[in-house]
Design an enzyme around this catalytic site. Structure first.
Site, PDB file in Angstrom:
ATOM      1  N   HIS A  14       5.804  -0.591  -2.741  1.00  0.00           N
ATOM      2  CA  HIS A  14       5.330   0.224  -3.873  1.00  0.00           C
ATOM      3  C   HIS A  14       5.384   1.720  -3.569  1.00  0.00           C
ATOM      4  CE1 HIS A  14       3.013  -3.533  -5.399  1.00  0.00           C
ATOM      5  NE2 HIS A  14       4.281  -3.562  -5.715  1.00  0.00           N
ATOM      6  N   ASN A  60       0.826  -1.204   0.000  1.00  0.00           N
ATOM      7  CA  ASN A  60       0.000   0.000   0.000  1.00  0.00           C
ATOM      8  C   ASN A  60       0.859   1.253   0.000  1.00  0.00           C
ATOM      9  OD1 ASN A  60      -2.132  -1.677   0.024  1.00  0.00           O
ATOM     10  ND2 ASN A  60      -2.595  -1.446   2.196  1.00  0.00           N
ATOM     11  N   ALA A 102     -10.431  -7.725   7.346  1.00  0.00           N
ATOM     12  CA  ALA A 102      -9.248  -7.494   8.172  1.00  0.00           C
ATOM     13  C   ALA A 102      -9.600  -6.788   9.480  1.00  0.00           C
ATOM     14  CB  ALA A 102      -8.236  -6.659   7.389  1.00  0.00           C
ATOM     15  N   GLY A 139      -5.287  -9.006   3.027  1.00  0.00           N
ATOM     16  CA  GLY A 139      -5.867  -8.074   2.062  1.00  0.00           C
ATOM     17  C   GLY A 139      -5.084  -7.918   0.780  1.00  0.00           C
ATOM     18  N   THR A 140      -4.442  -8.991   0.359  1.00  0.00           N
ATOM     19  CA  THR A 140      -3.780  -8.914  -0.950  1.00  0.00           C
ATOM     20  C   THR A 140      -4.276 -10.046  -1.848  1.00  0.00           C
ATOM     21  OG1 THR A 140      -1.695  -8.879  -2.157  1.00  0.00           O
ATOM     22  CG2 THR A 140      -1.700 -10.091  -0.088  1.00  0.00           C
ATOM     23  N   SER A 141      -4.474  -9.694  -3.114  1.00  0.00           N
ATOM     24  CA  SER A 141      -4.929 -10.713  -4.064  1.00  0.00           C
ATOM     25  C   SER A 141      -3.758 -11.600  -4.501  1.00  0.00           C
ATOM     26  CB  SER A 141      -5.543 -10.035  -5.276  1.00  0.00           C
ATOM     27  OG  SER A 141      -4.608  -9.146  -5.855  1.00  0.00           O
ATOM     28  N   CYS A 177      15.913  17.218  -7.853  1.00  0.00           N
ATOM     29  CA  CYS A 177      16.418  16.792  -6.543  1.00  0.00           C
ATOM     30  C   CYS A 177      17.399  17.833  -5.980  1.00  0.00           C
ATOM     31  CB  CYS A 177      17.125  15.442  -6.709  1.00  0.00           C
ATOM     32  SG  CYS A 177      17.911  14.844  -5.224  1.00  0.00           S
ATOM     33  N   CYS A 183      21.021  16.035  -5.995  1.00  0.00           N
ATOM     34  CA  CYS A 183      21.780  15.615  -7.179  1.00  0.00           C
ATOM     35  C   CYS A 183      21.208  16.174  -8.475  1.00  0.00           C
ATOM     36  CB  CYS A 183      21.850  14.093  -7.249  1.00  0.00           C
ATOM     37  SG  CYS A 183      20.340  13.340  -7.856  1.00  0.00           S
TER      38      CYS A 183
HETATM   39  P1  NAD Z   1      -5.826  -5.907  -4.889  1.00  0.00           P
HETATM   40  O1  NAD Z   1      -6.682  -4.725  -5.149  1.00  0.00           O
HETATM   41  O2  NAD Z   1      -5.319  -6.659  -6.042  1.00  0.00           O
HETATM   42  O3  NAD Z   1      -6.554  -6.965  -3.917  1.00  0.00           O
HETATM   43  C1  NAD Z   1      -7.167  -6.597  -2.732  1.00  0.00           C
HETATM   44  C2  NAD Z   1      -7.483  -7.863  -1.935  1.00  0.00           C
HETATM   45  O4  NAD Z   1      -8.059  -7.477  -0.705  1.00  0.00           O
HETATM   46  C3  NAD Z   1      -8.469  -8.803  -2.613  1.00  0.00           C
HETATM   47  O5  NAD Z   1      -8.012 -10.118  -2.463  1.00  0.00           O
HETATM   48  C4  NAD Z   1      -9.765  -8.599  -1.808  1.00  0.00           C
HETATM   49  O6  NAD Z   1     -10.541  -9.768  -1.729  1.00  0.00           O
HETATM   50  C5  NAD Z   1      -9.199  -8.259  -0.433  1.00  0.00           C
HETATM   51  N1  NAD Z   1     -10.091  -7.483   0.436  1.00  0.00           N
HETATM   52  C6  NAD Z   1     -11.131  -6.682   0.114  1.00  0.00           C
HETATM   53  N2  NAD Z   1     -11.695  -6.157   1.219  1.00  0.00           N
HETATM   54  C7  NAD Z   1     -10.990  -6.630   2.279  1.00  0.00           C
HETATM   55  C8  NAD Z   1     -11.078  -6.465   3.693  1.00  0.00           C
HETATM   56  N3  NAD Z   1     -12.009  -5.682   4.260  1.00  0.00           N
HETATM   57  N4  NAD Z   1     -10.181  -7.105   4.476  1.00  0.00           N
HETATM   58  C9  NAD Z   1      -9.228  -7.900   3.945  1.00  0.00           C
HETATM   59  N5  NAD Z   1      -9.106  -8.107   2.617  1.00  0.00           N
HETATM   60  C10 NAD Z   1      -9.971  -7.475   1.791  1.00  0.00           C
HETATM   61  O7  NAD Z   1      -4.671  -5.362  -3.990  1.00  0.00           O
HETATM   62  P2  NAD Z   1      -3.166  -5.736  -3.929  1.00  0.00           P
HETATM   63  O8  NAD Z   1      -2.994  -7.197  -3.921  1.00  0.00           O
HETATM   64  O9  NAD Z   1      -2.620  -4.952  -2.819  1.00  0.00           O
HETATM   65  O10 NAD Z   1      -2.516  -5.221  -5.296  1.00  0.00           O
HETATM   66  C11 NAD Z   1      -2.881  -4.065  -5.988  1.00  0.00           C
HETATM   67  C12 NAD Z   1      -1.858  -2.925  -5.984  1.00  0.00           C
HETATM   68  O11 NAD Z   1      -2.614  -1.755  -5.841  1.00  0.00           O
HETATM   69  C13 NAD Z   1      -0.914  -2.894  -4.843  1.00  0.00           C
HETATM   70  O12 NAD Z   1       0.310  -3.105  -5.387  1.00  0.00           O
HETATM   71  C14 NAD Z   1      -0.965  -1.489  -4.247  1.00  0.00           C
HETATM   72  O13 NAD Z   1       0.246  -0.837  -4.487  1.00  0.00           O
HETATM   73  C15 NAD Z   1      -1.994  -0.767  -5.028  1.00  0.00           C
HETATM   74  N6  NAD Z   1      -3.077  -0.133  -4.264  1.00  0.00           N
HETATM   75  C16 NAD Z   1      -2.839   0.434  -3.042  1.00  0.00           C
HETATM   76  C17 NAD Z   1      -3.879   1.014  -2.334  1.00  0.00           C
HETATM   77  C18 NAD Z   1      -3.587   1.614  -0.990  1.00  0.00           C
HETATM   78  O14 NAD Z   1      -2.475   2.075  -0.745  1.00  0.00           O
HETATM   79  N7  NAD Z   1      -4.531   1.576  -0.060  1.00  0.00           N
HETATM   80  C19 NAD Z   1      -5.171   1.037  -2.857  1.00  0.00           C
HETATM   81  C20 NAD Z   1      -5.381   0.485  -4.117  1.00  0.00           C
HETATM   82  C21 NAD Z   1      -4.321  -0.111  -4.799  1.00  0.00           C
HETATM   83 ZN    ZN Z   2      18.775  12.904  -6.205  1.00  0.00          ZN
END
Ligand code: NAD
Ligand code: ZN
Length: 255
Positions: free
Chosen positions: A127, A110, A240, A196-198, A156, A159
């Site tokens: 990320h 995130n 979560a 909370g990650t796919s 920057c 640099c």
């Molecule tokens: P993803 O969007 O691919 O997947 C999200 C996952 O979370 C899914 O599996 C879903 O079922 C699950 N989910 C949904 N609600 C939930 C809950 N209440 N509790 C637990 N799990 C829950 O996300 P990802 O795998 O993190 O990959 C997408 C990319 O998007 C990441 O690399 C990230 O950098 C970026 N992203 C970040 C944010 C943020 O910073 N909050 C938001 C959107 C996307």
């Molecule tokens: Zn620099």
């Protein structure tokens, strides 16, 4: 049944030497930030962005900064949500697990800064962080207020390299310093807690698989099945914000 799974997860974590957490967009859904994929996802609504964002940035950094100031499309929605978001019980639960000495490190995909806001200290933002900026030449990170946007792209102060937002774009290599921390922590880990990650985006998606290959334990928390579910020792179906505070209670009870 979920209660039993949570208690088993707590026992496995306490029996492990080095528990590492991995979080994704799902942990911040309950803070009002939509994920990209799946039901309610930003890309599900707006479509997937081009996969060569970094190459486009390098070709025309000024345009990137103009787009950011316009805040349109899915990025605009994400920015608005990020600016108003606050940590919720799941973020605080992970900070408490670190405080208790049970969680040794947290790797997050995130960019929303919510783990730090909740008090987690050992955090690798693989990320990047949307609230920071980074020099593409020397990797120095800056807070927003440190860099003037009067002339774009900003340069920057150390640099004179071009500065971009710290969030890693499509086609952009993960900054080496963060990647090294992640590899070190995953290499040390004999138990990984994925929340909370796919498990779709690499290299982060490979971390749980690596811990598993090394004989470690894999625990997952999320409302739906993922690419990891079949590999999990325990896969807890739930939000979560509901499951993690219960996991902390169970850990504290067993400590
Ligand atoms: P993803 O969007 O691919 O997947 C999200 C996952 O979370 C899914 O599996 C879903 O079922 C699950 N989910 C949904 N609600 C939930 C809950 N209440 N509790 C637990 N799990 C829950 O996300 P990802 O795998 O993190 O990959 C997408 C990319 O998007 C990441 O690399 C990230 O950098 C970026 N992203 C970040 C944010 C943020 O910073 N909050 C938001 C959107 C996307
Ligand atoms: Zn620099």
């Amino acid at each position: 049944m979920i209660k039993e799974d949570i208690d088993r997860a707590a026992s496995l974590m306490l029996a492990s030497d080095y528990v590492v957490g991995l979080t994704g967009a799902g942990i911040s859904v309950e803070s009002g930030i939509r994920p990209f994929r799946g039901p309610g996802g930003l890309w599900t609504e707006y479509g997937e962005p081009p996969m060569d964002g970094y190459q486009r940035f390098l070709a025309d950094p000024k345009r990137h900064w103009e787009q950011i100031s316009r805040k349109d499309g899915y990025l605009g929605e994400l920015y608005k949500a990020l600016e108003g978001a606050k940590p919720h019980p799941a973020h605080y639960a992970l900070a408490e697990l670190e405080e208790l000495g049970v969680l040794k490190y947290l790797i997050t995909q995130n960019v929303d800064n919510l783990h730090r806001a909740a008090g987690s200290k050992k955090v690798a933002e693989i990320h990047g962080n949307f609230f920071r900026m980074r020099c593409i030449q020397c990797n120095s990170r800056y807070e927003q207020e440190e860099i003037s946007l009067e002339s774009i792209p900003p340069l920057c102060p150390k640099c004179a390299g071009i500065i971009k937002t710290d969030g890693v774009m499509f086609g952009e290599p993960i900054p080496l310093d963060v990647l090294e921390v992640c590899q070190r922590e995953v290499g040390n880990s004999d138990c990984i807690l994925s929340v909370g990650t796919s498990a779709f985006v690499y290299p982060a998606a490979g971390f749980p698989k690596q811990v598993k290959r090394n004989g470690g334990v894999l625990i997952e928390i999320g409302p739906y099945e993922t690419e990891l579910t079949a590999l999990c020792d325990i896969s807890i179906r739930g939000k979560a914000g509901k499951v993690l505070p219960q996991l902390v209670d169970s850990v504290k009870f067993k400590l």
